[in-house]
Write an enzyme that holds these catalytic residues in place. Structure first.
Site: not given
Length: 887
Positions: A305, A266-269, A301-302, A324
């Protein structure tokens, strides 16, 4: 390869000479011809030489036009250099407009802007933004973004980007527009855009200051019924972050989008998290208990962030663990609070010991803060993430919970809105607590897993126990000699009845009489002497795994059995069971290699039976304690790894335990059967874990024992959740007979339209104990169930076989190695990230016998001989070959 990629070094870091005051982006979306306009306002920083040119990163795009303050530039005004643009003689303040064209449909690397199942999606971390437009694509360049998106309304009714939605309207040509503003400064790697035909599940969350935040999860219509758990997890994470850390969400909405084609988890944009669909979609019929728990963890987690990664980000990619490691620690604490803290901790350590320790002893060993890299994508590693989290946990142990939280508050107060370093984080911890962490910083700069050796000496006459503690750390690439680490060693003494004893440490005034102490090991050798220690006390050391080290100690098997039964530290009870089983298994491995008869010690079986029939302990803890040590963990304990001997020894123990404890396994299996509605509670999950552990041991008797075989078939056919069904299917897949083939075919026919379930089906077969497993894997690659361009499919089939099926991958004829070489060579041209991660098992070649190591090395040499290796794969292969055979 033709041009050898050059490393980037931390020591060469230089701040970017320009500030970017704002960035306006405009996208006209078309699958093959997307037009991107970027308008950036630059300002030269004070004390920067006026001769300093403007350098922009860029790749994989066509430059259509370039203008400075409205004046078009020609090719004479700039030059292409190092995959980017250089503009000399720019003024101190100016606006640069760049118009480019990109082809998202052709982007199979899944970096930058690409299409997934017909929907536009971005992945910009670490260096994907440069595939969208020319820009200083580095984390220390932070600015405010406004994003305008235009697209065909019928094909792409949903248009999303970071921040708050400020405008949306229909256009005259059947297209529509949305405009998004992100009020917070962010680096380019946090930019996101999603456009497609998606449905949305909505909810809301009221923050601690009373603001209402709109929560949205976007998925394809076929997945609309699988979002409830992810939404619940998000709301739990938001509430927990306020209660534990005081962090409140800061935008009007928080969005999650699930896509099937994604290189990462996944990505925390900022405000628009893009997720691999496996970490969003779940219902009991399609997802296992582990899937549900992983979704909760990754969603947390995301989201976490937002403060530890977005509001405060890393100055450069060498500082990756700044965000991270800290955020992994936070999601671990969240999962521990939501479920079983003891189970969560054990699961973390299992992964660390079997995977990160292996990384530390291989050619890619690197510090948590690396000194150099050829390709940053190769450093999204267990060391940066999991070991990085252990460093945060150690600081909390050394400073205490209050001192640690004071450090977190000071860190945020100092650095909100900035791009900083791991040193900045540690400095905040020091300044808030008054504790000197100068030596502790070595954990960030030194690679490798420290080894703690403890000798215990008891003087019955004086009632004194002395622990002689030495620490060392093996040489790693570029670091032959290591300085002593600052290691927190948590300790207790257990009396003969298991009761923790008061601790009286000689020459230590504080905490006398406490039942637990944290010893600070700071020298290569130290002695700790305890007074008033009665006869028969047993040392419980490295409690809760207080440091990521390998511990060796002169502990007898009787003492391990005692700790397994009596230690009040859940981690150490589990660890004692693993050390006891691991020691016995390694002895059996040695006997296998020598051709000697295998015998299972009665003491082990009796200790196993006692734990199995314990109805008071958390069933998840029992399942973990009774699971045999992983093959990868046992391999790490061997000088020369013999995968066949490890497999043979484990299978012998599994079979012998099943033979001797068959009735006990049946009793516990039936006791753990559930008939109520599916729940993801610690008790319900634990019962399923223990039940399926029992079935896994009993399966060692099948199919010769028809009663057991029928039990497995019945669980497969009547199981009411994917946890039970997939557990049974995995046991059936170990055999090649009519029942197994029918079960596998039935499962696929039922779920072939659900990609995530098909990935489970592929993984089950890739993990099979069947001798013809590789043939089955290659056959599956030619079926509609597999797609070489989809990372999840690749990981589920090729990745599971090569990294999760040691005995079949390491076939003595080298067929597994050649298979992996061929797949890596196919994937590298279009997705270097996935190719580089797949090749990792071959890098361990020096640890194996001469025949296997020669074949593994040969596979790497054949890859190296290719002239078109990506930088990602080149770094892995070249470091893998830059080793010598040990022994």
């Amino acid at each position: 390869m033709a041009d050898k990629p050059q490393p980037t070094y931390l020591k060469d870091y230089v701040p970017y000479p320009f500030e970017v005051e704002r960035l306006d982006l405009e996208f006209d979306l078309e699958p093959h011809h997307t037009r991107v306009l970027s308008r950036a306002r630059y300002k030269r920083k004070e004390h920067v030489d006026v001769e300093e040119p403007l350098r922009l990163n860029g790749a994989g795009q066509t430059l259509l036009s370039l203008s400075l303050d409205g004046t078009p530039l020609t090719a004479l005004d700039y030059r292409c250099q190092d995959s980017g643009l250089v503009l000399p003689n720019v003024p101190n303040a100016f606006e640069l407009t760049v118009v480019t064209e990109i082809d998202p449909e052709a982007n199979k690397a899944l970096e930058g802007l690409y299409l997934s199942s017909g929907n536009f999606c971005t992945q910009c971390e670490a260096q994907g933004f440069r595939r969208i437009t020319y820009f200083p694509d580095r984390p220390d360049v932070m600015t405010r973004y406004t994003t305008t998106i235009r697209a065909d309304k019928q094909r792409f009714p949903v248009l999303l980007s970071n921040g708050n939605l400020v405008e949306q309207c229909d256009l005259d040509d059947g297209r529509h527009l949305t405009r998004w503003e992100d009020p917070f400064f962010k680096p380019s790697y946090l930019f996101a855009l999603v456009a497609g035909d998606l449905v949305c599940q909505e909810d809301a969350f009221t923050t601690m200051s009373g603001r209402e935040v709109l929560l949205q999860i976007y998925v394809e219509a076929r997945n609309a019924d699988k979002c409830d758990h992810a939404m619940l997890s998000l709301k739990k994470a938001m509430a927990w972050d306020e209660q534990r850390f005081g962090f409140e969400y800061d935008l009007d909405r928080f969005m999650i989008v699930a896509v099937d084609d994604f290189n990462m988890g996944a990505m925390e944009n900022k405000g628009l998290n893009v997720f691999n669909s496996k970490y969003v979609l779940a219902r009991p019929e399609t997802a296992t208990d582990d899937d549900f728990l992983n979704i909760e963890s990754v969603v947390g987690h995301e989201y976490f962030h937002n403060w530890t990664g977005n509001r405060i980000t890393c100055r450069d990619w060498f500082q990756l663990s700044l965000k991270e490691g800290l955020t992994v620690f936070r999601d671990q604490e969240f999962s521990a609070d939501m479920n079983s803290a003891a189970v969560k901790r054990i699961e973390e350590v299992r992964i660390l010991q079997s995977h990160q320790f292996a990384e530390d002893s291989g050619p890619m060993a690197h510090p948590v803060r690396p000194e150099s890299y050829v390709e940053i994508n190769n450093f999204y590693t267990m060391t940066v993430y999991s070991k990085g989290a252990e460093l945060i946990r150690m600081m909390q142990t050394l400073l205490g919970r209050d001192g640690f939280m004071a450090g977190i508050r000071l860190y945020v107060q100092r650095h909100d809105g900035q791009a900083v370093t791991t040193d900045d984080f540690v400095a905040a911890m020091e300044d808030a607590s008054g504790v000197d962490l100068d030596q502790f910083r070595r954990w960030y700069s030194q690679a490798g897993t420290p080894v703690i050796h403890v000798e215990q000496h008891y003087d019955g006459e004086r009632q004194q126990l002395t622990l002689d503690v030495t620490q060392s750390c093996p040489a790693t690439p570029g670091q032959p000699d290591k300085q002593p680490f600052h290691i927190p060693l948590r300790l207790a003494l257990l009396g003969p009845d298991g009761t923790p004893q008061p601790l009286h440490l000689v020459n230590e005034s504080g905490q006398q009489g406490a039942e637990e102490l944290v010893l600070s090991v700071t020298a290569a050798r130290q002695k700790f002497c305890f007074e008033q220690v009665g006869e028969g006390c047993v040392v419980s050391l490295l409690r809760d795994f207080s440091a990521p080290v390998k511990l060796t100690m002169n502990t007898s098997r009787d003492e391990l059995a005692f700790l397994m039964a009596h230690d009040n530290d859940a981690f150490n009870r589990w660890n004692a069971s693993q050390r006891l089983a691991g020691g016995l298994l390694l002895d059996l491995v040695d006997r296998v290699r020598k051709g000697q008869k295998l015998i299972l010690e009665p003491m082990f079986v009796e200790a196993f039976r006692t734990s199995l029939l314990d109805e008071q302990t958390d069933p998840s803890l029992l399942a973990l304690a009774l699971a045999l040590p992983l093959e990868s963990f046992l391999a790490e304990q061997m000088e020369e790894i013999d995968p066949q001997a490890i497999f043979t020894a484990r299978e012998f123990v599994r079979h012998e335990v099943a033979v001797q404890l068959k009735d006990d396994f049946l009793t516990v299996y039936r006791r753990c059967a559930d008939s109520g509605p599916y729940e993801v509670t610690p008790q319900a999950v634990g019962q399923r874990r223990l039940k399926n552990l029992c079935l896994g041991y009993l399966a060692a008797l099948a199919p010769q024992d028809n009663m057991i075989w029928q039990m497995i078939l019945e669980q497969f056919s009547t199981g009411r959740n994917m946890t039970d069904v997939s557990a049974a299917l995995g046991l059936l897949a170990d055999h090649d007979n009519r029942d197994s083939r029918h079960a596998l075919d039935t499962f696929y026919a039922t779920w072939k339209e659900d990609p995530l379930v098909v990935e489970k089906w592929l993984g089950i077969q890739a993990r099979s104990r069947r001798e013809d497993c590789l043939e089955q894997v290659e056959r599956l690659m030619g079926t509609p169930a597999f797609n070489l361009h989809n990372p999840n499919k690749v990981r589920s089939l090729i990745g599971v076989f090569c990294q999760g099926n040691s005995v079949r991958f390491h076939a003595a004829d080298g067929s597994g190695y050649d298979f992996l070489r061929r797949q890596v060579a196919l994937i590298d041209p279009f997705n270097p990230q996935i190719a580089a991660r797949l090749v990792a098992p071959l890098l361990r070649w020096p640890r194996y016998d001469d025949t296997r190591s020669a074949l593994m090395k040969q596979a790497l040499e054949q890859l190296q001989a290719k002239t078109t290796l990506s930088a990602d794969l080149y770094e892995m292969v070249s470091k893998g070959l830059d080793q010598n055979k040990k022994g």
